[in-house]
Design an enzyme around this catalytic site. Structure first.
Site, PDB file in Angstrom:
ATOM      1  N   HIS A  73      49.809  -3.698 -47.311  1.00 49.80           N
ATOM      2  CA  HIS A  73      48.383  -3.350 -47.296  1.00 49.80           C
ATOM      3  C   HIS A  73      48.230  -2.022 -46.564  1.00 49.80           C
ATOM      4  O   HIS A  73      48.821  -1.813 -45.500  1.00 49.80           O
ATOM      5  CB  HIS A  73      47.599  -4.458 -46.594  1.00 49.80           C
ATOM      6  N   CYS A 115      41.449  -8.512 -46.899  1.00 47.29           N
ATOM      7  CA  CYS A 115      42.407  -7.587 -47.522  1.00 47.29           C
ATOM      8  C   CYS A 115      43.635  -8.306 -48.043  1.00 47.29           C
ATOM      9  O   CYS A 115      44.447  -7.706 -48.746  1.00 47.29           O
ATOM     10  CB  CYS A 115      42.816  -6.525 -46.513  1.00 47.29           C
ATOM     11  N   ASN A 122      41.700   2.918 -46.976  1.00 49.84           N
ATOM     12  CA  ASN A 122      41.845   1.470 -47.032  1.00 49.84           C
ATOM     13  C   ASN A 122      40.845   0.908 -48.044  1.00 49.84           C
ATOM     14  O   ASN A 122      39.646   0.942 -47.806  1.00 49.84           O
ATOM     15  CB  ASN A 122      41.600   0.894 -45.634  1.00 49.84           C
TER      16      ASN A 122
HETATM   17  N1  ACO Z   1      36.948   9.956 -34.454  1.00 48.73           N
HETATM   18  C1  ACO Z   1      37.155  10.338 -33.188  1.00 48.73           C
HETATM   19  N2  ACO Z   1      37.323   9.468 -32.187  1.00 48.73           N
HETATM   20  C2  ACO Z   1      37.285   8.165 -32.493  1.00 48.73           C
HETATM   21  C3  ACO Z   1      37.056   7.694 -33.799  1.00 48.73           C
HETATM   22  C4  ACO Z   1      36.887   8.659 -34.805  1.00 48.73           C
HETATM   23  N3  ACO Z   1      36.678   8.320 -36.086  1.00 48.73           N
HETATM   24  N4  ACO Z   1      37.076   6.348 -33.787  1.00 48.73           N
HETATM   25  C5  ACO Z   1      37.290   5.974 -32.528  1.00 48.73           C
HETATM   26  N5  ACO Z   1      37.412   7.050 -31.742  1.00 48.73           N
HETATM   27  C6  ACO Z   1      37.657   7.125 -30.304  1.00 48.73           C
HETATM   28  C7  ACO Z   1      37.229   5.865 -29.589  1.00 48.73           C
HETATM   29  O1  ACO Z   1      35.860   5.923 -29.273  1.00 48.73           O
HETATM   30  C8  ACO Z   1      38.101   5.938 -28.362  1.00 48.73           C
HETATM   31  O2  ACO Z   1      37.527   6.864 -27.447  1.00 48.73           O
HETATM   32  P1  ACO Z   1      37.582   6.567 -25.856  1.00 48.73           P
HETATM   33  O3  ACO Z   1      39.038   6.543 -25.520  1.00 48.73           O
HETATM   34  O4  ACO Z   1      36.853   7.733 -25.298  1.00 48.73           O
HETATM   35  O5  ACO Z   1      36.904   5.255 -25.677  1.00 48.73           O
HETATM   36  C9  ACO Z   1      39.401   6.549 -28.873  1.00 48.73           C
HETATM   37  O6  ACO Z   1      39.071   7.209 -30.100  1.00 48.73           O
HETATM   38  C10 ACO Z   1      40.498   5.560 -29.128  1.00 48.73           C
HETATM   39  O7  ACO Z   1      39.940   4.477 -29.874  1.00 48.73           O
HETATM   40  P2  ACO Z   1      40.822   3.262 -30.294  1.00 48.73           P
HETATM   41  O8  ACO Z   1      39.961   2.238 -30.959  1.00 48.73           O
HETATM   42  O9  ACO Z   1      41.645   2.835 -29.133  1.00 48.73           O
HETATM   43  O10 ACO Z   1      41.768   3.953 -31.380  1.00 48.73           O
HETATM   44  P3  ACO Z   1      43.032   3.374 -32.060  1.00 48.73           P
HETATM   45  O11 ACO Z   1      44.193   4.211 -31.797  1.00 48.73           O
HETATM   46  O12 ACO Z   1      43.169   1.880 -31.847  1.00 48.73           O
HETATM   47  O13 ACO Z   1      42.678   3.592 -33.605  1.00 48.73           O
HETATM   48  C11 ACO Z   1      41.912   2.299 -35.454  1.00 48.73           C
HETATM   49  C12 ACO Z   1      41.536   2.932 -34.141  1.00 48.73           C
HETATM   50  C13 ACO Z   1      42.326   3.381 -36.425  1.00 48.73           C
HETATM   51  C14 ACO Z   1      40.713   1.539 -35.998  1.00 48.73           C
HETATM   52  C15 ACO Z   1      43.108   1.322 -35.232  1.00 48.73           C
HETATM   53  O14 ACO Z   1      42.827   0.461 -34.139  1.00 48.73           O
HETATM   54  C16 ACO Z   1      43.407   0.485 -36.422  1.00 48.73           C
HETATM   55  O15 ACO Z   1      43.823   0.973 -37.461  1.00 48.73           O
HETATM   56  N6  ACO Z   1      43.235  -0.847 -36.307  1.00 48.73           N
HETATM   57  C17 ACO Z   1      43.515  -1.729 -37.379  1.00 48.73           C
HETATM   58  C18 ACO Z   1      42.430  -1.653 -38.380  1.00 48.73           C
HETATM   59  C19 ACO Z   1      42.830  -2.392 -39.603  1.00 48.73           C
HETATM   60  O16 ACO Z   1      43.983  -2.620 -39.860  1.00 48.73           O
HETATM   61  N7  ACO Z   1      41.916  -2.817 -40.388  1.00 48.73           N
HETATM   62  C20 ACO Z   1      42.361  -3.495 -41.558  1.00 48.73           C
HETATM   63  C21 ACO Z   1      41.632  -4.627 -41.807  1.00 48.73           C
HETATM   64  S1  ACO Z   1      40.061  -4.200 -42.340  1.00 48.73           S
HETATM   65  C22 ACO Z   1      40.168  -4.082 -43.940  1.00 48.73           C
HETATM   66  O17 ACO Z   1      41.227  -3.830 -44.428  1.00 48.73           O
HETATM   67  C23 ACO Z   1      38.897  -4.254 -44.762  1.00 48.73           C
END
Ligand code: ACO
Length: 322
Positions: free
Chosen positions: A249, A112, A279
């Protein structure tokens, strides 16, 4: 000293807008979870257009805006992790369609952060006098490498392309730029390509889809963006108060909030459009830049910072005077 000034811009997304409700029909998720955890309400998903086609539409707008003909271009860079093919480069496909026969063209793979890397490379060619007219595009069809059974990732991504034209200027342009990489953290965010397969090896290919350790990427993203902003402010001899907008980003609106909070600066200065576009990887920054210009949010003389992070891991920023 010659600087690389942005003289044209454009952006394009496919016309298939998809809301969170649609995703609840294919994975176990909810509109509320996606909105509160990421800030995303909709994204645009290709119904067949490939990366070069999105890139071409953004490029044509950028050329028109800069009053250049395709034949004037010396350099075309496409930043993408979702090229049409290993070879030819997506940039070569764009070159052919535009008819930019004088240009040399290649792709940049820096996740990205690819658009920031592309700006940096093009600016170097302009600053050393080897190139006059450069086209830098960030373009992705991420949804072709999305695992549609993985709710952790499939709710995040969209498709699109943004482009800018860079030309030499003594008065304005890129004042400071910075790129970094940490290959030892490659496992946090991957899209596998083909494994070694030949008469001596018969490894089965892994699915070519995105996998990501979201929380670790989140923490890295906050640090990397902060560090990149500080670096270009220092190198460009500027204070945060001098900056009209930061264009980060667009991966997660909470990441952007955290960066502003850690820096103790006004979060309103961080532009966001993740709510509607999701994204789009290397395309988020040029798409946001194009949107801001079309809304009249930026004026001649404004200083802005574009800052990104992504797979690799990679990160970087540019400080630009418009
Ligand atoms: N819907 C419902 N529940 C979900 C989903 C969903 N889509 N996805 C995950 N969960 C659940 C998980 O299973 C977990 O459940 P559990 O507690 O029972 O195990 C819970 O939600 C919390 O999951 P986390 O992974 O801890 O959620 P988090 O708050 O970290 O959010 C996210 C996840 C949005 C992916 C976040 O970590 C994030 O944005 N990370 C950075 C990603 C990023 O920046 N990527 C950019 C680079 S990639 C690119 O740009 C190509």
């Amino acid at each position: 000293m010659i600087k690389a000034a942005i003289t044209g811009w454009g952006g394009y997304v496919p016309n298939n807008q998809v809301n969170n409700h649609f995703l609840t029909t294919i994975v176990d998720t909810s509109d509320d979870w996606i909105k509160t955890r990421t800030g995303i309400k909709t994204r645009y998903i290709s119904t067949g257009e490939n990366t070069s086609q999105l890139a071409l539409k953004a490029a044509a707008q950028a050329l028109k805006q800069s009053n250049l003909e395709a034949a004037d271009l010396d350099l075309i860079i496409v930043a993408t992790v979702t090229p049409d093919s290993f070879t030819p480069a997506t940039a070569c496909l764009v070159q052919a369609e535009l008819g930019a026969s004088k240009a040399f063209a290649f792709d940049v793979t820096a996740g990205c952060s690819g658009f920031i890397y592309g700006l940096n490379i093009a600016a170097s060619f302009i600053e050393n006098g080897k190139v006059k007219n450069a086209l830098v595009i960030g373009a992705e069809v991420l949804t072709k490498v999305t695992d549609w059974t993985d709710r952790n990732t499939c709710v995040l991504f969209g498709d699109g392309a943004g482009a800018v034209v860079l030309q030499p200027s003594y008065y304005k342009g890129i004042l400071a730029s910075y790129c970094g990489s940490a290959g030892d953290k490659e496992g946090l965010l991957t899209i596998p390509a083909v494994p070694v397969r030949n008469p001596f090896v018969s490894e089965q290919p892994a699915a070519s889809v995105i996998s990501m350790q979201g929380q670790k990427v989140f923490k890295f993203a906050v640090k990397a963006m902060r560090k990149s902003i500080d670096k270009v402010l220092e190198d460009g001899n500027c204070k945060f108060a001098d900056i009209k907008y930061v264009i980060p980003h667009q991966a997660n609106t909470r990441i952007i909030d955290f960066v502003a909070r850690k820096m103790r600066v006004d979060k309103q200065k961080f532009y966001r459009n993740i709510e509607s576009l999701g994204n789009t990887s290397a395309a988020t920054i040029p798409l946001a830049f194009n949107e801001m210009l079309s809304q009249g949010l930026l004026n001649k003389g404004d200083k802005i910072i574009m800052v990104g992070f992504g797979g690799g891991l990679t990160w970087g920023a540019v400080l630009v005077e418009l």
